[in-house]
Write a protein that holds these residues in place. Structure first.
Motif, PDB file in Angstrom:
ATOM      1  N   ARG A 257       0.858  -1.185   0.000  1.00  0.00           N
ATOM      2  CA  ARG A 257       0.000   0.000   0.000  1.00  0.00           C
ATOM      3  C   ARG A 257       0.895   1.236   0.000  1.00  0.00           C
ATOM      4  O   ARG A 257       1.579   1.525   0.995  1.00  0.00           O
ATOM      5  CB  ARG A 257      -0.920  -0.007   1.226  1.00  0.00           C
ATOM      6  N   VAL A 258       0.884   1.949  -1.100  1.00  0.00           N
ATOM      7  CA  VAL A 258       1.758   3.104  -1.258  1.00  0.00           C
ATOM      8  C   VAL A 258       1.050   4.155  -2.104  1.00  0.00           C
ATOM      9  O   VAL A 258       0.325   3.835  -3.042  1.00  0.00           O
ATOM     10  CB  VAL A 258       3.094   2.672  -1.915  1.00  0.00           C
ATOM     11  N   THR A 259       1.239   5.424  -1.755  1.00  0.00           N
ATOM     12  CA  THR A 259       0.623   6.505  -2.530  1.00  0.00           C
ATOM     13  C   THR A 259       1.441   6.750  -3.797  1.00  0.00           C
ATOM     14  O   THR A 259       2.643   6.427  -3.845  1.00  0.00           O
ATOM     15  CB  THR A 259       0.564   7.800  -1.708  1.00  0.00           C
ATOM     16  N   PRO A 260       0.798   7.318  -4.822  1.00  0.00           N
ATOM     17  CA  PRO A 260       1.544   7.628  -6.054  1.00  0.00           C
ATOM     18  C   PRO A 260       2.739   8.529  -5.790  1.00  0.00           C
ATOM     19  O   PRO A 260       3.798   8.369  -6.419  1.00  0.00           O
ATOM     20  CB  PRO A 260       0.491   8.339  -6.917  1.00  0.00           C
ATOM     21  N   ASP A 261       2.593   9.446  -4.838  1.00  0.00           N
ATOM     22  CA  ASP A 261       3.693  10.358  -4.528  1.00  0.00           C
ATOM     23  C   ASP A 261       4.863   9.609  -3.894  1.00  0.00           C
ATOM     24  O   ASP A 261       6.027   9.870  -4.214  1.00  0.00           O
ATOM     25  CB  ASP A 261       3.193  11.463  -3.585  1.00  0.00           C
ATOM     26  N   GLU A 262       4.546   8.682  -2.992  1.00  0.00           N
ATOM     27  CA  GLU A 262       5.600   7.889  -2.353  1.00  0.00           C
ATOM     28  C   GLU A 262       6.323   7.037  -3.380  1.00  0.00           C
ATOM     29  O   GLU A 262       7.554   6.889  -3.331  1.00  0.00           O
ATOM     30  CB  GLU A 262       4.999   6.989  -1.257  1.00  0.00           C
ATOM     31  N   TRP A 263       5.569   6.429  -4.287  1.00  0.00           N
ATOM     32  CA  TRP A 263       6.189   5.592  -5.310  1.00  0.00           C
ATOM     33  C   TRP A 263       7.106   6.406  -6.215  1.00  0.00           C
ATOM     34  O   TRP A 263       8.181   5.946  -6.620  1.00  0.00           O
ATOM     35  CB  TRP A 263       5.107   4.895  -6.132  1.00  0.00           C
ATOM     36  N   LYS A 264       6.676   7.619  -6.515  1.00  0.00           N
ATOM     37  CA  LYS A 264       7.439   8.475  -7.417  1.00  0.00           C
ATOM     38  C   LYS A 264       8.737   8.957  -6.776  1.00  0.00           C
ATOM     39  O   LYS A 264       9.786   9.052  -7.437  1.00  0.00           O
ATOM     40  CB  LYS A 264       6.581   9.669  -7.838  1.00  0.00           C
ATOM     41  N   LYS A 265       8.681   9.253  -5.470  1.00  0.00           N
ATOM     42  CA  LYS A 265       9.844   9.826  -4.783  1.00  0.00           C
ATOM     43  C   LYS A 265      10.847   8.773  -4.317  1.00  0.00           C
ATOM     44  O   LYS A 265      11.979   9.103  -3.956  1.00  0.00           O
ATOM     45  CB  LYS A 265       9.378  10.637  -3.570  1.00  0.00           C
ATOM     46  N   ASN A 266      10.436   7.504  -4.286  1.00  0.00           N
ATOM     47  CA  ASN A 266      11.315   6.450  -3.793  1.00  0.00           C
ATOM     48  C   ASN A 266      11.546   5.395  -4.863  1.00  0.00           C
ATOM     49  O   ASN A 266      10.842   5.340  -5.877  1.00  0.00           O
ATOM     50  CB  ASN A 266      10.701   5.785  -2.550  1.00  0.00           C
ATOM     51  N   LYS A 267      12.528   4.557  -4.633  1.00  0.00           N
ATOM     52  CA  LYS A 267      12.843   3.470  -5.558  1.00  0.00           C
ATOM     53  C   LYS A 267      12.375   2.147  -4.960  1.00  0.00           C
ATOM     54  O   LYS A 267      13.134   1.466  -4.260  1.00  0.00           O
ATOM     55  CB  LYS A 267      14.346   3.430  -5.843  1.00  0.00           C
ATOM     56  N   PHE A 268      11.107   1.808  -5.216  1.00  0.00           N
ATOM     57  CA  PHE A 268      10.543   0.554  -4.724  1.00  0.00           C
ATOM     58  C   PHE A 268      10.798  -0.556  -5.749  1.00  0.00           C
ATOM     59  O   PHE A 268      10.764  -0.324  -6.958  1.00  0.00           O
ATOM     60  CB  PHE A 268       9.031   0.681  -4.500  1.00  0.00           C
ATOM     61  N   SER A 269      11.019  -1.747  -5.242  1.00  0.00           N
ATOM     62  CA  SER A 269      11.163  -2.902  -6.117  1.00  0.00           C
ATOM     63  C   SER A 269      10.734  -4.152  -5.354  1.00  0.00           C
ATOM     64  O   SER A 269      10.702  -4.177  -4.125  1.00  0.00           O
ATOM     65  CB  SER A 269      12.604  -3.067  -6.607  1.00  0.00           C
ATOM     66  N   CYS A 270      10.372  -5.180  -6.104  1.00  0.00           N
ATOM     67  CA  CYS A 270       9.962  -6.443  -5.512  1.00  0.00           C
ATOM     68  C   CYS A 270      11.027  -7.490  -5.835  1.00  0.00           C
ATOM     69  O   CYS A 270      11.420  -7.645  -6.991  1.00  0.00           O
ATOM     70  CB  CYS A 270       8.603  -6.873  -6.084  1.00  0.00           C
ATOM     71  N   VAL A 271      11.481  -8.190  -4.800  1.00  0.00           N
ATOM     72  CA  VAL A 271      12.516  -9.214  -4.972  1.00  0.00           C
ATOM     73  C   VAL A 271      11.917 -10.586  -4.654  1.00  0.00           C
ATOM     74  O   VAL A 271      11.380 -10.796  -3.567  1.00  0.00           O
ATOM     75  CB  VAL A 271      13.726  -8.940  -4.053  1.00  0.00           C
ATOM     76  N   VAL A 272      11.992 -11.494  -5.601  1.00  0.00           N
ATOM     77  CA  VAL A 272      11.459 -12.851  -5.431  1.00  0.00           C
ATOM     78  C   VAL A 272      12.617 -13.833  -5.456  1.00  0.00           C
ATOM     79  O   VAL A 272      13.405 -13.855  -6.412  1.00  0.00           O
ATOM     80  CB  VAL A 272      10.447 -13.195  -6.542  1.00  0.00           C
ATOM     81  N   GLU A 273      12.713 -14.662  -4.397  1.00  0.00           N
ATOM     82  CA  GLU A 273      13.774 -15.662  -4.317  1.00  0.00           C
ATOM     83  C   GLU A 273      13.156 -17.057  -4.345  1.00  0.00           C
ATOM     84  O   GLU A 273      12.245 -17.363  -3.587  1.00  0.00           O
ATOM     85  CB  GLU A 273      14.592 -15.495  -3.039  1.00  0.00           C
ATOM     86  N   HIS A 274      13.687 -17.888  -5.237  1.00  0.00           N
ATOM     87  CA  HIS A 274      13.171 -19.254  -5.382  1.00  0.00           C
ATOM     88  C   HIS A 274      14.316 -20.191  -5.732  1.00  0.00           C
ATOM     89  O   HIS A 274      14.980 -20.027  -6.756  1.00  0.00           O
ATOM     90  CB  HIS A 274      12.101 -19.296  -6.488  1.00  0.00           C
ATOM     91  N   LYS A 275      14.574 -21.154  -4.871  1.00  0.00           N
ATOM     92  CA  LYS A 275      15.624 -22.155  -5.088  1.00  0.00           C
ATOM     93  C   LYS A 275      16.966 -21.503  -5.411  1.00  0.00           C
ATOM     94  O   LYS A 275      17.696 -21.955  -6.302  1.00  0.00           O
ATOM     95  CB  LYS A 275      15.221 -23.114  -6.209  1.00  0.00           C
ATOM     96  N   GLY A 276      17.290 -20.426  -4.693  1.00  0.00           N
ATOM     97  CA  GLY A 276      18.574 -19.760  -4.865  1.00  0.00           C
ATOM     98  C   GLY A 276      18.625 -18.766  -6.008  1.00  0.00           C
ATOM     99  O   GLY A 276      19.619 -18.041  -6.162  1.00  0.00           O
ATOM    100  N   ILE A 277      17.566 -18.699  -6.808  1.00  0.00           N
ATOM    101  CA  ILE A 277      17.506 -17.744  -7.917  1.00  0.00           C
ATOM    102  C   ILE A 277      16.721 -16.520  -7.480  1.00  0.00           C
ATOM    103  O   ILE A 277      15.626 -16.638  -6.931  1.00  0.00           O
ATOM    104  CB  ILE A 277      16.847 -18.375  -9.156  1.00  0.00           C
ATOM    105  N   ILE A 278      17.280 -15.344  -7.711  1.00  0.00           N
ATOM    106  CA  ILE A 278      16.649 -14.092  -7.287  1.00  0.00           C
ATOM    107  C   ILE A 278      16.233 -13.286  -8.508  1.00  0.00           C
ATOM    108  O   ILE A 278      17.025 -13.076  -9.438  1.00  0.00           O
ATOM    109  CB  ILE A 278      17.612 -13.266  -6.417  1.00  0.00           C
ATOM    110  N   LYS A 279      14.982 -12.841  -8.495  1.00  0.00           N
ATOM    111  CA  LYS A 279      14.471 -11.978  -9.550  1.00  0.00           C
ATOM    112  C   LYS A 279      13.938 -10.694  -8.930  1.00  0.00           C
ATOM    113  O   LYS A 279      13.246 -10.732  -7.910  1.00  0.00           O
ATOM    114  CB  LYS A 279      13.361 -12.678 -10.340  1.00  0.00           C
ATOM    115  N   GLU A 280      14.259  -9.564  -9.555  1.00  0.00           N
ATOM    116  CA  GLU A 280      13.831  -8.265  -9.039  1.00  0.00           C
ATOM    117  C   GLU A 280      13.062  -7.515 -10.121  1.00  0.00           C
ATOM    118  O   GLU A 280      13.458  -7.501 -11.291  1.00  0.00           O
ATOM    119  CB  GLU A 280      15.029  -7.441  -8.575  1.00  0.00           C
ATOM    120  N   GLU A 281      11.939  -6.902  -9.716  1.00  0.00           N
ATOM    121  CA  GLU A 281      11.092  -6.161 -10.660  1.00  0.00           C
ATOM    122  C   GLU A 281      10.731  -4.811 -10.062  1.00  0.00           C
ATOM    123  O   GLU A 281      10.367  -4.708  -8.885  1.00  0.00           O
ATOM    124  CB  GLU A 281       9.820  -6.956 -10.946  1.00  0.00           C
ATOM    125  N   ASN A 282      10.852  -3.744 -10.855  1.00  0.00           N
ATOM    126  CA  ASN A 282      10.505  -2.401 -10.358  1.00  0.00           C
ATOM    127  C   ASN A 282       9.635  -1.610 -11.329  1.00  0.00           C
ATOM    128  O   ASN A 282       9.326  -0.456 -11.093  1.00  0.00           O
ATOM    129  CB  ASN A 282      11.775  -1.587 -10.035  1.00  0.00           C
TER     130      ASN A 282
END
Length: 344
Positions: A257-282
């Motif tokens: 849950r994040v406001t559009p302003d917060e998303w714009k001013k910060n660098k958010f990303s999602c990190v998914v780890e599975h069986k030692g493999i890491i994927k990041e999406e922003n």
């Protein structure tokens, strides 16, 4: 419903070195468009067969199982088993002083586990009624115990059936383990496969929460973490339940849950780890309108079906980890083999 579903899915997670072979029986009343009895078998969390009282046919659900067992053998067993469970529903409704109105369920979950690294084995057999613990087989002391007063009649009766108890012990400690090892060997290529997740950031509109959607991964163990300017972010985060996909893989979400302003001013990303493999999406992929991705919808539908089939047990397999507290009674001794008498 979500918390119960999560518990049920946790039941099936296959951890490194540990293999599981489980059966889930569900008898219902008050659901006119749902079978009165359903049986589902699973190995390491993968469904291997299915039977219900409407079709009265046993179906193979995993290709690698074909040729190992003749489905008619399952069918012949379950044709008789369904009568036992269907008879238990009115008995327990009367035991709990309930009317015929409403939906009621009787469940049984039994099976075994084997650690191929240590050689350790374990068996389990638990019954539930209307979403609550009802009976548990204590293999160490070889006796049934119950956490509710209404279960004492059954425990006293079943614990007096020594032959039945010894039979169940033999099945869980020996026969079940032998079949588990056989299934693991035959299904090795499927059960040990690893499929990495696909990761997407989804948002209905610019003012909505942002959802990190990981899907198509196998096995089921996955970790989803939010990052904010290079640091882990835990505030205003809601982690979704693990859901099955139709192809046997899994999916999971985490919503920020994040406001559009917060998303714009910060660098958010999602990190998914599975069986030692890491994927990041922003980068957000905005959905038009209020529709959900078809993958999430299919997963939810599959999970709801799984919930109806196996839910109501409402507990994890391993009650011993948190303590299964029986009601004190005069029942001591043993019971169990293949099928006991109805809960009377």
């Amino acid at each position: 419903m979500q918390s119960l579903l999560l518990l049920l899915l946790e039941v099936h997670l296959a951890y490194a070195g540990t293999h599981t072979y489980q059966y889930f029986y569900t008898a219902t009343s008050g659901l006119p468009n749902f079978p009165e009895f359903v049986a589902v078998g699973m190995v390491n969390g993968e469904q291997i067969n299915y039977y219900d009282s409407s079709t009265m046919e046993a179906l193979v659900k995993a290709d690698w199982v074909k040729g190992i067992v003749d489905p008619t053998e399952w069918k012949n067993i379950w044709l008789g088993t369904q009568q036992w469970y269907k008879a238990s529903v009115p008995i327990l409704k009367n035991r709990f002083n309930q009317s015929d109105a409403g939906v009621h369920t009787v469940q049984n979950m039994y099976g075994c586990e084997w650690d191929d690294e240590t050689g350790a084995t374990n068996g389990f057999n638990q019954h539930g009624y209307d979403g609550e613990d009802f009976l548990n087989l204590d293999l160490k002391d070889l006796r049934w115990i119950s956490p509710v007063q209404q279960g004492l009649i059954t425990t006293q009766k079943w614990n007096n059936n020594k032959a039945n108890l010894e039979g169940r012990k033999q099945y869980l400690n020996t026969v079940c383990i032998e079949w588990l090892k056989k299934y693991v060997q035959y299904g090795k290529s499927s059960l040990e496969k690893t499929v990495s997740p696909q990761v997407s950031l989804l948002q209905k509109d610019h003012s909505s929460s942002v959802t990190c959607h990981a899907t198509g991964f196998y096995p089921s163990g996955v970790t989803i973490t939010w990052m904010n300017n290079g640091q882990e972010h835990h505030e205003d985060v809601e982690v979704g339940e693990l859901l099955p996909n139709e192809d046997g893989t899994f999916q999971k979400t985490s919503t920020l849950r994040v406001t559009p302003d917060e998303w714009k001013k910060n660098k958010f990303s999602c990190v998914v780890e599975h069986k030692g493999i890491i994927k990041e999406e922003n980068e957000i992929r905005t959905n038009n309108g209020n529709s959900l991705p078809i993958g999430i919808i299919v997963g939810v539908v599959a999970a709801v079906v799984l919930l109806i089939v196996m839910a109501g047990i409402g507990y994890k397999i391993y009650q011993k980890k948190k303590g299964f507290k029986p009601v004190n009674g005069s029942d001591d001794g043993s019971n169990s083999s293949a099928h006991a008498e109805p809960h009377a």
